[in-house]
Design a protein around this motif. Sequence first.
Motif, mmCIF file in Angstrom:
data_model
loop_
_atom_site.group_PDB
_atom_site.id
_atom_site.type_symbol
_atom_site.label_atom_id
_atom_site.label_comp_id
_atom_site.label_asym_id
_atom_site.label_seq_id
_atom_site.Cartn_x
_atom_site.Cartn_y
_atom_site.Cartn_z
ATOM 1 N N SER A 109 -13.694 126.585 -0.900
ATOM 2 C CA SER A 109 -12.320 126.571 -0.474
ATOM 3 C C SER A 109 -12.061 126.120 0.995
ATOM 4 O O SER A 109 -12.831 126.114 2.033
ATOM 5 N N LEU A 110 -11.127 125.160 1.159
ATOM 6 C CA LEU A 110 -10.557 124.531 2.451
ATOM 7 C C LEU A 110 -9.625 125.739 3.117
ATOM 8 O O LEU A 110 -9.219 125.440 4.321
ATOM 9 N N ASN A 111 -9.491 126.915 2.651
ATOM 10 C CA ASN A 111 -8.545 127.682 3.140
ATOM 11 C C ASN A 111 -9.178 128.593 4.177
ATOM 12 O O ASN A 111 -10.199 128.994 4.237
ATOM 13 N N ASP A 112 -8.236 128.429 5.330
ATOM 14 C CA ASP A 112 -8.552 129.489 6.367
ATOM 15 C C ASP A 112 -7.793 130.880 6.287
ATOM 16 O O ASP A 112 -6.535 130.557 6.284
ATOM 17 N N MET A 113 -8.309 132.102 5.747
ATOM 18 C CA MET A 113 -7.657 133.037 5.299
ATOM 19 C C MET A 113 -7.725 134.307 6.522
ATOM 20 O O MET A 113 -8.733 134.507 6.812
ATOM 21 N N THR A 114 -6.592 134.894 6.702
ATOM 22 C CA THR A 114 -6.606 136.071 7.395
ATOM 23 C C THR A 114 -5.656 137.249 6.412
ATOM 24 O O THR A 114 -4.705 137.122 6.135
ATOM 25 N N SER A 115 -6.581 138.306 6.339
ATOM 26 C CA SER A 115 -5.962 139.412 5.803
ATOM 27 C C SER A 115 -5.391 140.547 6.770
ATOM 28 O O SER A 115 -6.097 140.792 7.803
ATOM 29 N N VAL A 116 -4.153 140.893 6.517
ATOM 30 C CA VAL A 116 -3.752 141.925 7.694
ATOM 31 C C VAL A 116 -3.322 143.234 6.806
ATOM 32 O O VAL A 116 -2.791 143.148 5.637
ATOM 33 N N ASN A 117 -3.388 144.187 7.135
ATOM 34 C CA ASN A 117 -3.234 145.622 6.816
ATOM 35 C C ASN A 117 -1.990 146.408 7.532
ATOM 36 O O ASN A 117 -2.471 146.577 8.791
ATOM 37 N N PRO A 118 -0.730 146.137 7.501
ATOM 38 C CA PRO A 118 0.233 146.713 8.378
ATOM 39 C C PRO A 118 -0.058 148.232 8.833
ATOM 40 O O PRO A 118 0.200 148.447 9.886
ATOM 41 N N ASP A 119 -0.666 149.004 8.001
ATOM 42 C CA ASP A 119 -1.067 150.396 8.441
ATOM 43 C C ASP A 119 -1.908 150.439 9.417
ATOM 44 O O ASP A 119 -1.973 151.147 10.306
ATOM 45 N N GLN A 120 -2.892 149.641 9.299
ATOM 46 C CA GLN A 120 -4.009 149.426 10.018
ATOM 47 C C GLN A 120 -3.526 149.404 11.621
ATOM 48 O O GLN A 120 -3.889 149.775 12.600
ATOM 49 N N ILE A 121 -2.593 147.842 11.755
ATOM 50 C CA ILE A 121 -2.165 147.697 13.021
ATOM 51 C C ILE A 121 -1.338 148.589 13.658
ATOM 52 O O ILE A 121 -1.613 149.034 14.759
ATOM 53 N N VAL A 122 -0.529 149.297 12.924
ATOM 54 C CA VAL A 122 0.455 150.058 13.418
ATOM 55 C C VAL A 122 -0.319 151.767 13.760
ATOM 56 O O VAL A 122 0.016 151.846 14.777
ATOM 57 N N SER A 123 -1.157 151.951 13.081
ATOM 58 C CA SER A 123 -1.910 153.227 13.305
ATOM 59 C C SER A 123 -2.687 152.985 14.676
ATOM 60 O O SER A 123 -2.929 153.869 15.487
ATOM 61 N N ARG A 124 -3.243 151.855 14.778
ATOM 62 C CA ARG A 124 -4.113 151.624 15.881
ATOM 63 C C ARG A 124 -3.303 151.554 17.316
ATOM 64 O O ARG A 124 -3.743 151.986 18.003
ATOM 65 N N VAL A 125 -2.069 150.888 16.878
ATOM 66 C CA VAL A 125 -1.481 151.168 18.173
ATOM 67 C C VAL A 125 -0.899 152.530 18.808
ATOM 68 O O VAL A 125 -0.889 153.026 19.710
ATOM 69 N N LEU A 126 -0.697 153.462 17.502
ATOM 70 C CA LEU A 126 -0.255 154.600 17.835
ATOM 71 C C LEU A 126 -1.512 155.269 18.608
ATOM 72 O O LEU A 126 -1.268 156.132 19.720
ATOM 73 N N VAL A 127 -2.512 155.214 18.010
ATOM 74 C CA VAL A 127 -3.703 156.024 18.615
ATOM 75 C C VAL A 127 -4.243 155.417 19.971
ATOM 76 O O VAL A 127 -4.289 156.220 20.994
#
Length: 593
Positions: free
Chosen positions: A212-230
């Motif tokens: 694949s020529l694709n540069d891919m990023t997987s994002v879990n919204p719950d992970q981001i928000v929970s990490r900032v909360l903590v």
Amino acid sequence: VAGIVGILTSMIASGLKNLHEGGAPVAFRDHIVIVGWNTRVFTLVGDLLHASKAHQIAILAPLVKEDAEKQLERRVFDPIARQEGRRAAHIARGNVVYRQGNAGVDHDLNRVSAGEAERFILLAEQSGPSVRAVDVAQIRTLYSIERAHQNPDAKDRRFATVVEFSSEQFRSHAFYAMRVDPRRDAWVNYYEEQLKKRGLRSYLPVPGELKSLNDMTSVNPDQIVSRVLVQCAVQPFLSGIYDELFSFRGRELFLWKPDRSWREVWKTMLEQAPVERPTYLASRMQQGLVVGIYDNGQFSFDPGAWRELDEGAPYLVLGDKQSFSRRPLSRPAESYEATCAISAPSETPDSRVLILGVNRRFHVVIEQLSDYIEQYAGYRLTIDVLDEHELPDVSPHTEHIDLNLHRGDYTCWETLGSLLEEQPAYDSIILLAEDLHIDNPEVDARVTLVLVMLRAFRDDYHWQEKLEHTSLVAEVRDPRNRNILRQKQLAGDVIVGDEYVSGFIAQICVDHRLEELYREILDYGQYELYARDVATHEAGCAFGSLVQACAERHETAMGILQKQPDGSRITLLAPGMETVVGEGDQALVIAGA
């Protein structure tokens, strides 16, 4: 005649349907395609337009075209008209096109010119039948996008994709679907490391040929928000940093490669001691502070690793990208001495956290707190959870956490007051937003009521001592409520999850290399954001002296948390070197965990 009438009727109906759904394919090239529709789409489009007026965006979603365009007008273009003028709004409207359709249908993908696109953003459905169904739909869309780029016209065209997933279970599946090794993802690596620590084996296969020529990023919204909360629960007032970093307004982090005009400045800088390099460069720049270097796919915050310009590695700058000086200023460089002391982060052997409310992110918050505790030997955490609904069956993956579940309505004075009275003082209280749609009239109602109650308790002498040093972290859905709660100073940190996730996606979409940086900061990796106490002379010290003091500790100064008379704090990222750091201010640093 009847046959001709039928054919003409069919053609007219087909033409009207095509016009109703968006008409002909968009005439964009090297543009951004947003697939899907959720509450984050408005902030995302606004951030991308603010990042660059040249961004062309095509949106493909099943929402009726007329409804979608009305919402975009009200939530995106009207604010642009109020803030930047009607001409700016007119230009923005021309750069955003909506097409109604399904990404699994080749004809619909062709109408957003998917084969000519340079970047894709896949937004997850928020009201799907199940988490599994939503994530599997995202994987199907990835297949469709890859197929769209296999046509002869798009052959060998590189493209980048940012895809939202609702769970960690299918994160690695998405990478394999695009023939990309999932170990390039920081959280997949972290998951494997946790398995190794527990003596378990990871069964993720190692792909052979990655086509694949694709540069891919997987994002879990719950992970981001929970990490900032903590993070904010452990270190109050850090939300102001993410408010600015995840937007394209004010200061942000971006990669910059100096041109030849910096050659003499760079040569002089490299002759100095590493601790003197950040202040020297900052004095020759306008609206910018070099904080690290991007080398071989990783970020280093050690000034000793900075190299000659010809070696090709870009540098990480914190500053105002719009007014950043691309050429060195002619003013002479200033020198600073470390005239202040930076304290180490305090590690309390025992800490207590109260979580009010349970939502879809609750189990992720518990996981994040468990990961945080595992970093420190002998550190114990007690978590009390209060909610009136059936509490979920969760258990921390570390024995150093005591989790206590309580049933009750936390908006009731008697329920909340009795819990605060019976239990020892809490170090932090986290208020989780209810899983309500943003247009629901009751959205954020319970969080607002509880913050009012906690402020009343804190003003009462009976609970004042218990709540005096308790940090309050509130999650809200509607940005308007965030502004109200901050104005009233009801909570130290008020977090709008959708804005953080949208900003995270927009930053990575503009420059995918920043993914590694934000993964590092938001993950429990080698580096993390800290707020350090500063001991200064009575007259304070200059921010340049603070940068020097942090460099001597092998830490990177990003800014200061300026203490206000009412106890709140203002975030100042990359201020001028001459900015005064007063008594009670805190240093914002990137340091090893």
